[in-house]
Design an enzyme around this catalytic site. Sequence first.
Site, PDB file in Angstrom:
ATOM      1  N   GLY A   1     -36.198  -7.381 -39.633  1.00  0.00           N
ATOM      2  CA  GLY A   1     -35.943  -8.634 -38.900  1.00  0.00           C
ATOM      3  C   GLY A   1     -35.943  -9.847 -39.828  1.00  0.00           C
ATOM      4  O   GLY A   1     -36.102  -9.713 -41.044  1.00  0.00           O
TER       5      GLY A   1
ATOM      6  N   ASP B   1     -38.682  -0.157 -38.650  1.00  0.00           N
ATOM      7  CA  ASP B   1     -37.892  -0.965 -37.710  1.00  0.00           C
ATOM      8  C   ASP B   1     -37.023  -0.039 -36.874  1.00  0.00           C
ATOM      9  O   ASP B   1     -36.655   1.052 -37.335  1.00  0.00           O
ATOM     10  CB  ASP B   1     -37.011  -1.977 -38.470  1.00  0.00           C
ATOM     11  CG  ASP B   1     -36.737  -3.229 -37.651  1.00  0.00           C
ATOM     12  OD1 ASP B   1     -36.137  -3.107 -36.571  1.00  0.00           O
ATOM     13  OD2 ASP B   1     -37.135  -4.324 -38.086  1.00  0.00           O
ATOM     14  N   ASN B   2     -36.689  -0.449 -35.658  1.00  0.00           N
ATOM     15  CA  ASN B   2     -35.758   0.350 -34.844  1.00  0.00           C
ATOM     16  C   ASN B   2     -34.437  -0.387 -34.621  1.00  0.00           C
ATOM     17  O   ASN B   2     -33.638   0.029 -33.790  1.00  0.00           O
ATOM     18  CB  ASN B   2     -36.387   0.716 -33.494  1.00  0.00           C
ATOM     19  CG  ASN B   2     -36.612  -0.492 -32.613  1.00  0.00           C
ATOM     20  OD1 ASN B   2     -36.511  -1.624 -33.072  1.00  0.00           O
ATOM     21  ND2 ASN B   2     -36.914  -0.266 -31.345  1.00  0.00           N
TER      22      ASN B   2
ATOM     23  N   PHE C   1     -33.802  -3.055 -33.095  1.00  0.00           N
ATOM     24  CA  PHE C   1     -33.613  -3.535 -31.718  1.00  0.00           C
ATOM     25  C   PHE C   1     -32.947  -4.917 -31.714  1.00  0.00           C
ATOM     26  O   PHE C   1     -32.014  -5.165 -30.958  1.00  0.00           O
ATOM     27  CB  PHE C   1     -34.973  -3.573 -31.000  1.00  0.00           C
ATOM     28  CG  PHE C   1     -34.916  -3.976 -29.558  1.00  0.00           C
ATOM     29  CD1 PHE C   1     -34.179  -3.238 -28.649  1.00  0.00           C
ATOM     30  CD2 PHE C   1     -35.609  -5.095 -29.104  1.00  0.00           C
ATOM     31  CE1 PHE C   1     -34.125  -3.601 -27.306  1.00  0.00           C
ATOM     32  CE2 PHE C   1     -35.556  -5.469 -27.769  1.00  0.00           C
ATOM     33  CZ  PHE C   1     -34.818  -4.715 -26.866  1.00  0.00           C
ATOM     34  N   THR C   2     -33.430  -5.807 -32.590  1.00  0.00           N
ATOM     35  CA  THR C   2     -32.775  -7.125 -32.704  1.00  0.00           C
ATOM     36  C   THR C   2     -32.319  -7.400 -34.138  1.00  0.00           C
ATOM     37  O   THR C   2     -31.948  -8.524 -34.459  1.00  0.00           O
ATOM     38  CB  THR C   2     -33.727  -8.270 -32.266  1.00  0.00           C
ATOM     39  OG1 THR C   2     -34.934  -8.179 -33.013  1.00  0.00           O
ATOM     40  CG2 THR C   2     -34.026  -8.213 -30.787  1.00  0.00           C
TER      41      THR C   2
ATOM     42  N   VAL D   1     -42.180   0.902 -32.678  1.00  0.00           N
ATOM     43  CA  VAL D   1     -43.649   0.802 -32.725  1.00  0.00           C
ATOM     44  C   VAL D   1     -44.334   1.120 -31.397  1.00  0.00           C
ATOM     45  O   VAL D   1     -45.560   1.244 -31.355  1.00  0.00           O
ATOM     46  CB  VAL D   1     -44.153  -0.587 -33.187  1.00  0.00           C
ATOM     47  CG1 VAL D   1     -44.015  -0.775 -34.672  1.00  0.00           C
ATOM     48  CG2 VAL D   1     -43.554  -1.713 -32.393  1.00  0.00           C
TER      49      VAL D   1
ATOM     50  N   ALA E   1     -48.881 -10.610 -36.298  1.00  0.00           N
ATOM     51  CA  ALA E   1     -48.049 -11.785 -36.021  1.00  0.00           C
ATOM     52  C   ALA E   1     -48.269 -12.219 -34.582  1.00  0.00           C
ATOM     53  O   ALA E   1     -47.995 -11.478 -33.643  1.00  0.00           O
ATOM     54  CB  ALA E   1     -46.579 -11.442 -36.244  1.00  0.00           C
TER      55      ALA E   1
ATOM     56  N   TYR F   1     -43.616 -12.468 -23.469  1.00  0.00           N
ATOM     57  CA  TYR F   1     -43.871 -12.748 -24.889  1.00  0.00           C
ATOM     58  C   TYR F   1     -45.222 -13.441 -25.061  1.00  0.00           C
ATOM     59  O   TYR F   1     -46.051 -13.016 -25.862  1.00  0.00           O
ATOM     60  CB  TYR F   1     -42.737 -13.617 -25.427  1.00  0.00           C
ATOM     61  CG  TYR F   1     -42.751 -13.821 -26.926  1.00  0.00           C
ATOM     62  CD1 TYR F   1     -42.470 -12.770 -27.788  1.00  0.00           C
ATOM     63  CD2 TYR F   1     -43.015 -15.072 -27.476  1.00  0.00           C
ATOM     64  CE1 TYR F   1     -42.469 -12.956 -29.164  1.00  0.00           C
ATOM     65  CE2 TYR F   1     -43.004 -15.260 -28.843  1.00  0.00           C
ATOM     66  CZ  TYR F   1     -42.732 -14.205 -29.691  1.00  0.00           C
ATOM     67  OH  TYR F   1     -42.725 -14.401 -31.063  1.00  0.00           O
TER      68      TYR F   1
ATOM     69  N   TYR G   1     -60.764  -4.909 -32.174  1.00  0.00           N
ATOM     70  CA  TYR G   1     -60.821  -3.919 -33.265  1.00  0.00           C
ATOM     71  C   TYR G   1     -61.745  -4.415 -34.384  1.00  0.00           C
ATOM     72  O   TYR G   1     -62.419  -3.618 -35.022  1.00  0.00           O
ATOM     73  CB  TYR G   1     -59.415  -3.625 -33.808  1.00  0.00           C
ATOM     74  CG  TYR G   1     -58.736  -2.483 -33.077  1.00  0.00           C
ATOM     75  CD1 TYR G   1     -58.882  -1.163 -33.505  1.00  0.00           C
ATOM     76  CD2 TYR G   1     -57.968  -2.717 -31.942  1.00  0.00           C
ATOM     77  CE1 TYR G   1     -58.272  -0.111 -32.829  1.00  0.00           C
ATOM     78  CE2 TYR G   1     -57.348  -1.673 -31.264  1.00  0.00           C
ATOM     79  CZ  TYR G   1     -57.508  -0.367 -31.710  1.00  0.00           C
ATOM     80  OH  TYR G   1     -56.910   0.669 -31.040  1.00  0.00           O
TER      81      TYR G   1
HETATM   82  O1  LIG Z   1     -29.581 -24.553 -27.714  1.00  0.00           O
HETATM   83  C1  LIG Z   1     -30.766 -24.862 -27.509  1.00  0.00           C
HETATM   84  C2  LIG Z   1     -31.843 -23.990 -27.777  1.00  0.00           C
HETATM   85  C3  LIG Z   1     -33.118 -24.397 -27.509  1.00  0.00           C
HETATM   86  N1  LIG Z   1     -33.369 -25.639 -26.996  1.00  0.00           N
HETATM   87  C4  LIG Z   1     -34.742 -26.106 -26.764  1.00  0.00           C
HETATM   88  O2  LIG Z   1     -35.343 -26.174 -28.053  1.00  0.00           O
HETATM   89  C5  LIG Z   1     -36.730 -25.865 -27.964  1.00  0.00           C
HETATM   90  C6  LIG Z   1     -37.005 -24.748 -28.933  1.00  0.00           C
HETATM   91  O3  LIG Z   1     -36.483 -23.561 -28.386  1.00  0.00           O
HETATM   92  P1  LIG Z   1     -36.225 -22.221 -29.218  1.00  0.00           P
HETATM   93  O4  LIG Z   1     -35.305 -21.378 -28.397  1.00  0.00           O
HETATM   94  O5  LIG Z   1     -35.787 -22.549 -30.600  1.00  0.00           O
HETATM   95  O6  LIG Z   1     -37.629 -21.448 -29.314  1.00  0.00           O
HETATM   96  P2  LIG Z   1     -39.153 -21.838 -28.970  1.00  0.00           P
HETATM   97  O7  LIG Z   1     -39.641 -22.916 -29.913  1.00  0.00           O
HETATM   98  O8  LIG Z   1     -39.272 -22.154 -27.513  1.00  0.00           O
HETATM   99  O9  LIG Z   1     -39.913 -20.506 -29.274  1.00  0.00           O
HETATM  100  C7  LIG Z   1     -39.756 -19.902 -30.532  1.00  0.00           C
HETATM  101  O10 LIG Z   1     -40.575 -20.508 -31.492  1.00  0.00           O
HETATM  102  C8  LIG Z   1     -41.852 -20.076 -31.650  1.00  0.00           C
HETATM  103  C9  LIG Z   1     -41.816 -18.622 -32.001  1.00  0.00           C
HETATM  104  O11 LIG Z   1     -43.076 -18.085 -32.244  1.00  0.00           O
HETATM  105  C10 LIG Z   1     -41.152 -17.869 -30.931  1.00  0.00           C
HETATM  106  O12 LIG Z   1     -40.909 -16.581 -31.405  1.00  0.00           O
HETATM  107  C11 LIG Z   1     -39.888 -18.403 -30.415  1.00  0.00           C
HETATM  108  O13 LIG Z   1     -39.754 -17.972 -29.128  1.00  0.00           O
HETATM  109  C12 LIG Z   1     -36.984 -25.505 -26.512  1.00  0.00           C
HETATM  110  O14 LIG Z   1     -37.552 -26.596 -25.849  1.00  0.00           O
HETATM  111  C13 LIG Z   1     -35.623 -25.180 -25.943  1.00  0.00           C
HETATM  112  O15 LIG Z   1     -35.530 -25.462 -24.568  1.00  0.00           O
HETATM  113  C14 LIG Z   1     -32.314 -26.491 -26.731  1.00  0.00           C
HETATM  114  O16 LIG Z   1     -32.494 -27.602 -26.250  1.00  0.00           O
HETATM  115  N2  LIG Z   1     -31.056 -26.076 -27.002  1.00  0.00           N
END
Ligand SMILES: O=c1ccn([C@@H]2O[C@H](COP(=O)(O)OP(=O)(O)O[C@H]3OC[C@@H](O)[C@H](O)[C@H]3O)[C@@H](O)[C@H]2O)c(=O)[nH]1
Length: 272
Positions: free
Chosen positions: A31, A52-53, A55-56, A78, A133, A164, A178
Amino acid sequence: VRKKDGQRSYQRCQEQASPQFKRVLVTGGAGFLGSHICRRLLAEGHEVMCLDNYFTSTRSGIADLMGHPRFEFIRHDVTEPFFCECDMIYNMACPASPVHYQWNPIKTTKVSVLGTIHMMGLAKRVKARILQASTSEIYGDPEVTPQSEDYWGHVNTIGVRSCYDEGKRVTETLAFDYLRMNNVDIRVARIFNTYGPGMHPYDGRVVSNFILQALHDEDITIYGDGSQTRSFGYVDDTVDGLIRLMNQAGLPAVLCIPCFCQNSWWRFFVVT
Ligand SMILES: O=c1ccn([C@@H]2O[C@H](COP(=O)(O)OP(=O)(O)O[C@H]3OC[C@@H](O)[C@H](O)[C@H]3O)[C@@H](O)[C@H]2O)c(=O)[nH]1
């Protein structure tokens, strides 16, 4: 070693191994963050097992690592048990973009819960140090900004992000249980929104979305009223933080990475 009489003898692995070079297992190693961790560990001389599999992630994301003499790829999910000899584990496996983790939310919860149980069990069995993580999302919709490690969060248990958020909260709970029950040497990193080279253009997170929209001369999509804040981390800095957290004694067992103030996107994009 071939002796005079033609017989072979083998030194014990522990005698051969240099103590500064470790056998490191990186789950989610294909990833975005995982592949950067693999590269850094290889550059430091360690032996890396990347689990890894896809998946993304994709093969192409780690094409440069295939064939490296100290790199081994293992295709594995995993959520199923996995055993190997190792000194350190970076348990990074989990879809991280909201678009990806909401695509199959039950699978997302399974990856966090079962994946962490399997990796903590492995760490206990082989006495490996393990870095789990976690995420800024364990704070949910926080009532305190910026969040420090001692803030407990404000999470909706039944929302679309809960798979999540709650999954990662359980990973932290498991890590500390643990530690308390089995004295497993744990580290927990609450990773904030990370960006940088190798990020999938259609990752779905705000940085790649905005860059892609700008490149295609499209309108920028701002969800909500745009008043949200985020603490963005450049991937090399985030990897620095993770490796230092893993290697150093005396740091808090839970660390936010990056650990500076939250920015609005506008400030972030203007400053960057
Ligand atoms: O096109 C977009 C994408 C996102 N956003 C906004 O931008 C902000 C950030 O959104 P993202 O989709 O980048 O992701 P988030 O910050 O919510 O979470 C991410 O960051 C923390 C990590 O640990 C997580 O794995 C991941 O989910 C949000 O408020 C979202 O609503 C937009 O306004 N426009």
